[in-house]
Design an enzyme around this catalytic site. Structure first.
Site, PDB file in Angstrom:
ATOM      1  N   ARG A  44      11.570  60.262   8.000  1.00 65.10           N
ATOM      2  CA  ARG A  44      12.572  59.199   8.132  1.00 65.10           C
ATOM      3  C   ARG A  44      11.884  58.014   8.802  1.00 65.10           C
ATOM      4  O   ARG A  44      10.736  58.117   9.262  1.00 65.10           O
ATOM      5  CB  ARG A  44      13.835  59.643   8.884  1.00 65.10           C
ATOM      6  N   GLY A  45      12.595  56.892   8.873  1.00 67.90           N
ATOM      7  CA  GLY A  45      11.983  55.661   9.356  1.00 67.90           C
ATOM      8  C   GLY A  45      11.559  54.862   8.137  1.00 67.90           C
ATOM      9  O   GLY A  45      10.806  55.356   7.294  1.00 67.90           O
ATOM     10  N   ALA A  46      12.042  53.617   8.046  1.00 69.28           N
ATOM     11  CA  ALA A  46      11.869  52.857   6.811  1.00 69.28           C
ATOM     12  C   ALA A  46      10.413  52.750   6.366  1.00 69.28           C
ATOM     13  O   ALA A  46      10.103  53.061   5.209  1.00 69.28           O
ATOM     14  CB  ALA A  46      12.505  51.475   6.975  1.00 69.28           C
ATOM     15  N   ARG A  87      17.300  57.611  -0.808  1.00 72.18           N
ATOM     16  CA  ARG A  87      17.971  56.957   0.333  1.00 72.18           C
ATOM     17  C   ARG A  87      18.255  55.511  -0.092  1.00 72.18           C
ATOM     18  O   ARG A  87      17.340  54.802  -0.515  1.00 72.18           O
ATOM     19  CB  ARG A  87      17.063  56.914   1.591  1.00 72.18           C
ATOM     20  N   GLN A 196      17.220  61.144  17.111  1.00 69.83           N
ATOM     21  CA  GLN A 196      15.841  60.639  17.015  1.00 69.83           C
ATOM     22  C   GLN A 196      15.347  60.084  18.355  1.00 69.83           C
ATOM     23  O   GLN A 196      14.145  60.117  18.624  1.00 69.83           O
ATOM     24  CB  GLN A 196      15.753  59.519  15.964  1.00 69.83           C
ATOM     25  N   ASP A 237      15.703  48.658   8.795  1.00 72.18           N
ATOM     26  CA  ASP A 237      15.573  49.310   7.490  1.00 72.18           C
ATOM     27  C   ASP A 237      15.626  48.305   6.351  1.00 72.18           C
ATOM     28  O   ASP A 237      15.092  48.551   5.265  1.00 72.18           O
ATOM     29  CB  ASP A 237      16.659  50.370   7.310  1.00 72.18           C
ATOM     30  N   ASN A 247      20.031  48.591  10.236  1.00 68.81           N
ATOM     31  CA  ASN A 247      19.217  49.551  10.990  1.00 68.81           C
ATOM     32  C   ASN A 247      20.124  50.724  11.353  1.00 68.81           C
ATOM     33  O   ASN A 247      21.315  50.731  11.044  1.00 68.81           O
ATOM     34  CB  ASN A 247      18.605  48.870  12.229  1.00 68.81           C
ATOM     35  N   LYS A 248      19.562  51.708  11.996  1.00 70.73           N
ATOM     36  CA  LYS A 248      20.271  52.938  12.389  1.00 70.73           C
ATOM     37  C   LYS A 248      21.657  52.646  12.956  1.00 70.73           C
ATOM     38  O   LYS A 248      21.833  51.713  13.734  1.00 70.73           O
ATOM     39  CB  LYS A 248      19.417  53.639  13.454  1.00 70.73           C
TER      40      LYS A 248
END
Lengths: 348, 348
Positions: A44-46, A87, A196, A237, A247-248
């Site tokens: 995960r993480g763009a 995603r 996270q 993201d 973003n998250k």
């Protein structure tokens, strides 16, 4: 720390769902396995998702058993669509897929053989990875200028080495500030539902000897109001042309609280996170994942058996809440549309 | 639903740390056991803590083996200090202890015997309990006027039956609106670290057939910004004379987000939650509990073994973020200091 390894035809991903309890590397040999790993949050993480997808495309090419360039391109386009669908929110995924497709097209147009295209695509994926690490270092250098000695920096989710090719975006800024001798402390939001912050960010920072304390997401406002936060740095993201940032989930709330408490709110992301085809945050699709990711932790049920949870996993922070966007091409200030256009002109 | 039972000399508390997984009633026979139950979160919620403390004082009197009224009062004062120290933020605890001490003093001054004082204190504790249930119903009636048919109400933590003598403060308003025929839905913040939202609020509402969806604390802003929240209703642990409200950590953030999105933010609490000796929120002590309550859930470690978490369990919402305070004496509007003084004059 890097969340991936490339070992000649095999992509190895650390299973981030298990970090820091367990270090388990998964071996992926096809683009379908890569797609599943992205969808199921192994990675995960763009930026890390983008790099992983690039290797997915390379694996697709390597596994291609025909000898026609056109046929290879068709197979790659199908893989690209499959990877993109894994995603929806992060732009780095489609950006990396497009770059790999362009590389394949150019190689074919230049008359390269299928075997040669395979080699070029492997090289392109490695380039995307290495460029990301360099981009993180650039961002770190630019961003660290904004961090005063003695600062407490609040961050949300994990925009660290594990979210990228190596060094980190938001945590790249933190690392650069720390290793250039500034005394800093990080307050890490735990970041429900996947945690996270407490799992990945706290672990990365402790490994690097950077002072960190974890807080529940709902305590960020408390510490800001008490004057215990000097600035906020988060990742992204997708960034729209007007500077709105996806973003998250929870990032928007942190930004609103920072504004209410007159605390600078910085976003750190490679310039490639800016999607010029997205005019504003309203055009960014927000992924909603399953209820069970909220109602259970490690298989343990947190509430009544029949409870339903909503689980949007990103939100959009409007540009007016963002003090500056730290990119690998420099620090962008509002109005962002102008700043982005200036950067684009400079590089063209 | 009530979190406690009184069975002639024994206080039975449902262990709220286990709800809804397990229904376990603990039998308490001394004020020291009551103090420990309050400190260890067997019982939580400001009104419920107050009622529990009142029964702690009654148990102290019942267990007294001497026959001197002065001696009994000394013993009660010591118990009162011990109970007060169990949790510092909620005012209901010290309010209930003071009321029990006053009852004992009056009874002694009126010439009652130790045996009679014991009986009067038991009655006083039962009165405090029953008054709370009635007060919840009054609040529900007043507050439901503010809830429009078809509303989605966001709440934080559990200000329900389990947090009170029975009906609930914030959830009392929700219940009253529901049972008077309004179609409403509740978005319940899960409320880390103790998860009162997903464990207790969701459970209570599902039991009553009221529609509820749980969200992570960090998603409240997202749903507000999307226009999916019509109002916020929360409880309170202490209200200062100027209308500043101490409540569960995260309440301040919700209030700030409600203001940014032009959503009414209501606090529901019995008038006794207003502490006229506290001039503003700055004078309210904020309890900080142990790191391990954040870094573990049900004994499972969430992050690296050596990570430290900060764990403030309340925050203060400034009066300017509060649209109205719903009390059992009516709805208070800003400026709160004037509204509170008018109420005090009316009742004196």
């Amino acid at each position: 720390i890097s969340p991936l390894r490339w070992e000649g035809g095999v992509l190895r991903l650390i299973d981030q769902r298990l970090v820091p309890y367990e270090t388990k590397w998964l071996d992926l040999k096809s683009w379908e396995e890569v797609r599943d790993a992205i969808r199921d949050m192994v990675v995960r993480g763009a930026p890390a998702i983008g790099i992983t997808a690039a290797f997915g495309m390379a694996l697709c090419a390597i596994g291609f058993e025909g000898d026609g360039g056109d046929e290879l391109l068709e197979v790659l386009e199908e893989a690209g669509r499959g990877l993109n669908d894994a995603r929806p929110t992060a732009v780095n995924l489609s950006w990396a897929v497009k770059r790999m497709l362009n590389a394949a097209q150019s190689a074919k147009d230049a008359g390269h053989s299928v075997m040669e295209i395979k080699g070029l695509l492997e090289k392109e994926a490695i380039n995307i990875w290495m460029e990301d690490v360099i981009s993180n270092l650039e961002m770190g250098k630019f961003g660290a200028q904004l961090i005063k000695d003695g600062s407490t920096i609040l961050t949300h989710c994990n925009a660290g080495a594990l979210a990228t090719g190596g060094y980190g975006t938001a945590l790249g800024v933190v690392r650069y500030a720390h290793f250039s001798g500034k005394r800093i402390k990080v307050l890490a939001d735990e970041t429900r539902p996947w945690l996270q912050g407490i799992r990945l960010t706290a672990w990365e920072l402790l490994e690097d000897g950077i002072e960190v304390e974890v807080i529940c997401d709902n305590a960020a406002g408390f510490f800001m109001k008490r004057g215990e936060v000097d600035c906020v740095v988060v990742g992204a993201d997708r960034i729209a042309l007007n500077g709105d940032v996806a973003n998250k989930i929870g990032t928007y709330s942190v930004a609103e609280l920072a504004k209410a408490n007159s605390i600078p709110f910085y976003v750190a992301a490679p310039f490639s996170t800016i999607d010029i085809s997205t005019r504003s945050g309203e055009d960014i699709p927000i992924e909603e994942r399953s209820s069970i990711e909220v109602t259970t932790i490690k298989g343990i049920t947190l509430g009544p058996e029949n409870v339903i949870a909503r689980n949007p996993v990103f939100d959009v922070t409007p540009n007016e809440l963002i003090t500056a966007i730290i990119t690998d091409r420099g620090i962008l200030s509002p109005p962002y549309e102008d700043a982005i256009e200036r950067c684009l002109r400079k590089s063209s």
